[in-house]
Design a protein around this motif. Structure first.
Motif, PDB file in Angstrom:
ATOM      1  N   ARG A   1       0.838  -1.197   0.000  1.00  0.00           N
ATOM      2  CA  ARG A   1       0.000   0.000   0.000  1.00  0.00           C
ATOM      3  C   ARG A   1       0.876   1.252   0.000  1.00  0.00           C
ATOM      4  NH1 ARG A   1      -4.850  -0.739   4.397  1.00  0.00           N
ATOM      5  NH2 ARG A   1      -6.029  -2.359   3.300  1.00  0.00           N
ATOM      6  N   ALA A   2       0.378   2.265  -0.680  1.00  0.00           N
ATOM      7  CA  ALA A   2       1.093   3.539  -0.660  1.00  0.00           C
ATOM      8  C   ALA A   2       1.043   4.100   0.750  1.00  0.00           C
ATOM      9  CB  ALA A   2       0.439   4.510  -1.638  1.00  0.00           C
ATOM     10  N   PRO A   3       2.117   4.688   1.235  1.00  0.00           N
ATOM     11  CA  PRO A   3       2.106   5.254   2.592  1.00  0.00           C
ATOM     12  C   PRO A   3       1.064   6.363   2.716  1.00  0.00           C
ATOM     13  CG  PRO A   3       4.017   6.011   1.340  1.00  0.00           C
ATOM     14  CD  PRO A   3       3.374   4.926   0.524  1.00  0.00           C
ATOM     15  N   ARG A   4       0.457   6.413   3.897  1.00  0.00           N
ATOM     16  CA  ARG A   4      -0.556   7.444   4.129  1.00  0.00           C
ATOM     17  C   ARG A   4       0.110   8.815   4.230  1.00  0.00           C
ATOM     18  NH1 ARG A   4      -3.246   5.818   9.502  1.00  0.00           N
ATOM     19  NH2 ARG A   4      -1.057   5.435   9.950  1.00  0.00           N
ATOM     20  N   SER A   5      -0.546   9.779   3.652  1.00  0.00           N
ATOM     21  CA  SER A   5      -0.030  11.140   3.745  1.00  0.00           C
ATOM     22  C   SER A   5      -0.299  11.680   5.148  1.00  0.00           C
ATOM     23  CB  SER A   5      -0.722  12.035   2.711  1.00  0.00           C
ATOM     24  OG  SER A   5      -2.091  12.213   3.049  1.00  0.00           O
ATOM     25  N   LYS A   6       0.394  12.757   5.489  1.00  0.00           N
ATOM     26  CA  LYS A   6       0.175  13.371   6.797  1.00  0.00           C
ATOM     27  C   LYS A   6      -1.265  13.866   6.936  1.00  0.00           C
ATOM     28  CE  LYS A   6       4.912  14.744   7.853  1.00  0.00           C
ATOM     29  NZ  LYS A   6       5.813  15.875   8.195  1.00  0.00           N
ATOM     30  N   ALA A   7      -1.845  14.343   5.840  1.00  0.00           N
ATOM     31  CA  ALA A   7      -3.234  14.809   5.885  1.00  0.00           C
ATOM     32  C   ALA A   7      -4.176  13.648   6.192  1.00  0.00           C
ATOM     33  CB  ALA A   7      -3.616  15.464   4.558  1.00  0.00           C
TER      34      ALA A   7
ATOM     35  N   GLN B   1      -3.364  10.878   7.784  1.00  0.00           N
ATOM     36  CA  GLN B   1      -3.127  10.492   9.175  1.00  0.00           C
ATOM     37  C   GLN B   1      -3.864  11.416  10.138  1.00  0.00           C
ATOM     38  OE1 GLN B   1       1.091  10.117   9.949  1.00  0.00           O
ATOM     39  NE2 GLN B   1       1.436   9.014   8.046  1.00  0.00           N
ATOM     40  N   ARG B   2      -3.830  12.720   9.849  1.00  0.00           N
ATOM     41  CA  ARG B   2      -4.522  13.676  10.717  1.00  0.00           C
ATOM     42  C   ARG B   2      -6.025  13.433  10.692  1.00  0.00           C
ATOM     43  NH1 ARG B   2      -0.565  17.340   8.666  1.00  0.00           N
ATOM     44  NH2 ARG B   2      -2.007  18.039   7.032  1.00  0.00           N
ATOM     45  N   LEU B   3      -6.553  13.157   9.501  1.00  0.00           N
ATOM     46  CA  LEU B   3      -7.988  12.903   9.368  1.00  0.00           C
ATOM     47  C   LEU B   3      -8.389  11.646  10.130  1.00  0.00           C
ATOM     48  CD1 LEU B   3     -10.709  13.659   8.116  1.00  0.00           C
ATOM     49  CD2 LEU B   3     -10.050  12.373   6.070  1.00  0.00           C
ATOM     50  N   GLU B   4      -7.585  10.596  10.003  1.00  0.00           N
ATOM     51  CA  GLU B   4      -7.891   9.348  10.705  1.00  0.00           C
ATOM     52  C   GLU B   4      -7.802   9.526  12.216  1.00  0.00           C
ATOM     53  OE1 GLU B   4      -5.249   6.459   9.061  1.00  0.00           O
ATOM     54  OE2 GLU B   4      -6.192   6.521   7.069  1.00  0.00           O
ATOM     55  N   THR B   5      -6.839  10.315  12.657  1.00  0.00           N
ATOM     56  CA  THR B   5      -6.711  10.589  14.088  1.00  0.00           C
ATOM     57  C   THR B   5      -7.945  11.321  14.602  1.00  0.00           C
ATOM     58  OG1 THR B   5      -4.299  10.679  13.988  1.00  0.00           O
ATOM     59  CG2 THR B   5      -5.364  11.804  15.843  1.00  0.00           C
ATOM     60  N   ARG B   6      -8.355  12.331  13.865  1.00  0.00           N
ATOM     61  CA  ARG B   6      -9.533  13.105  14.261  1.00  0.00           C
ATOM     62  C   ARG B   6     -10.771  12.213  14.306  1.00  0.00           C
ATOM     63  NH1 ARG B   6     -11.213  18.491  14.278  1.00  0.00           N
ATOM     64  NH2 ARG B   6     -13.432  18.785  13.814  1.00  0.00           N
ATOM     65  N   ARG B   7     -10.941  11.386  13.287  1.00  0.00           N
ATOM     66  CA  ARG B   7     -12.103  10.497  13.251  1.00  0.00           C
ATOM     67  C   ARG B   7     -12.113   9.539  14.427  1.00  0.00           C
ATOM     68  NH1 ARG B   7     -11.960   8.980   6.778  1.00  0.00           N
ATOM     69  NH2 ARG B   7     -13.244  10.745   6.036  1.00  0.00           N
ATOM     70  N   ALA B   8     -10.930   9.012  14.760  1.00  0.00           N
ATOM     71  CA  ALA B   8     -10.837   8.074  15.879  1.00  0.00           C
ATOM     72  C   ALA B   8     -11.194   8.749  17.200  1.00  0.00           C
ATOM     73  CB  ALA B   8      -9.433   7.477  15.952  1.00  0.00           C
ATOM     74  N   LEU B   9     -10.727   9.971  17.396  1.00  0.00           N
ATOM     75  CA  LEU B   9     -11.034  10.705  18.619  1.00  0.00           C
ATOM     76  C   LEU B   9     -12.526  11.022  18.713  1.00  0.00           C
ATOM     77  CD1 LEU B   9      -7.965  13.113  18.605  1.00  0.00           C
ATOM     78  CD2 LEU B   9      -8.444  11.366  20.349  1.00  0.00           C
ATOM     79  N   VAL B  10     -13.114  11.434  17.610  1.00  0.00           N
ATOM     80  CA  VAL B  10     -14.548  11.733  17.605  1.00  0.00           C
ATOM     81  C   VAL B  10     -15.359  10.469  17.868  1.00  0.00           C
ATOM     82  CG1 VAL B  10     -16.490  12.485  16.165  1.00  0.00           C
ATOM     83  CG2 VAL B  10     -14.333  13.753  16.107  1.00  0.00           C
ATOM     84  N   ALA B  11     -14.969   9.363  17.247  1.00  0.00           N
ATOM     85  CA  ALA B  11     -15.700   8.105  17.424  1.00  0.00           C
ATOM     86  C   ALA B  11     -15.637   7.625  18.872  1.00  0.00           C
ATOM     87  CB  ALA B  11     -15.134   7.041  16.492  1.00  0.00           C
ATOM     88  N   GLU B  12     -14.460   7.687  19.485  1.00  0.00           N
ATOM     89  CA  GLU B  12     -14.333   7.234  20.870  1.00  0.00           C
ATOM     90  C   GLU B  12     -15.011   8.205  21.824  1.00  0.00           C
ATOM     91  OE1 GLU B  12     -13.310   4.338  22.182  1.00  0.00           O
ATOM     92  OE2 GLU B  12     -13.337   3.809  20.060  1.00  0.00           O
TER      93      GLU B  12
END
Length: 206
Positions: free
Chosen positions: A3-9, A11-22
């Motif tokens: 898989r192509a490495p995730r961009s910093k953007a 990663q930030r989006l996934e982090t935000r989504r995880a925090l909102v979900a939890e």
């Protein structure tokens, strides 16, 4: 294939989504006041630094969760209304969809109980206006202009109906009656029928 490495953007989006979900999961289960930032970041497997990169405070995270829940309820209301062609039936279907969505314990805890208490009435009301309440006002305006509802100012009518439905949803949260939702929906239908212009030949409660 790698898989192509995730961009910093990303990663930030996934982090935000995880925090909102939890945050949403914990707020819904235990209520805003019983949840700490430490619990949220631990559950999301993040650090406090990661949380503060996206949110100024626990209240800021909660605001995002409320916005998400309100938008989901608004989407359900819109979908129910758009499934009908007649404007009156659209209004009724949308109101019923709001009550059904608001009977969800998660929606009740986050949007109706903690929302106004944590964010303050004025901010919570402004957020509500931007979601479900806006659709209610638009639907009522259409029906008043078409003569289906007796001509009257729409703003107070929309707030009365919105307040009644929010209060009904809170009552449902405390009610142990299995017929509570059906009875409340029927009562709402009778209330809405009283708004119709009864000089119209098609003004029959539905």
């Amino acid at each position: 294939m790698n898989r192509a490495p995730r961009s910093k953007a990303q990663q930030r989006l996934e982090t935000r989504r995880a925090l909102v979900a939890e945050g949403r999961r914990l707020f819904a289960r235990r209520g805003y006041g019983a949840v700490s930032l430490a619990e949220i970041v631990e559950s999301a497997e993040m650090t406090k630094g990661a949380l503060y990169h996206h949110f100024d405070s626990k209240a800021d995270l909660f605001r995002t969760v409320v916005e998400q829940v309100q938008q989901e309820v608004a989407d359900r209301v819109t979908a129910a209304a758009e499934a009908r062609e007649d404007p009156w039936e659209q209004l009724i279907a949308g109101c019923h969809a709001f009550l059904t969505a608001s009977s969800d314990p998660e929606v009740q805890q986050i949007m109706l109980i903690d929302g106004p208490a944590v964010l303050g009435w004025e901010e919570w009301r402004a957020m509500d206006e931007a979601s479900s309440a806006r659709h209610l006002t638009e639907a009522l305006t259409t029906l008043v202009e078409a003569g289906v509802i007796v001509r009257q100012p729409v703003a107070p009518l929309a707030r009365l109906l919105s307040g009644a439905m929010n209060e009904a949803a809170l009552w449902l949260a405390r009610s142990a009656d299995p017929a509570g939702l059906a009875d409340t929906t029927a009562a709402l239908s009778r209330l809405m029928a009283s708004l119709r212009h009864h000089d119209r030949p098609d003004a029959v409660p539905r």
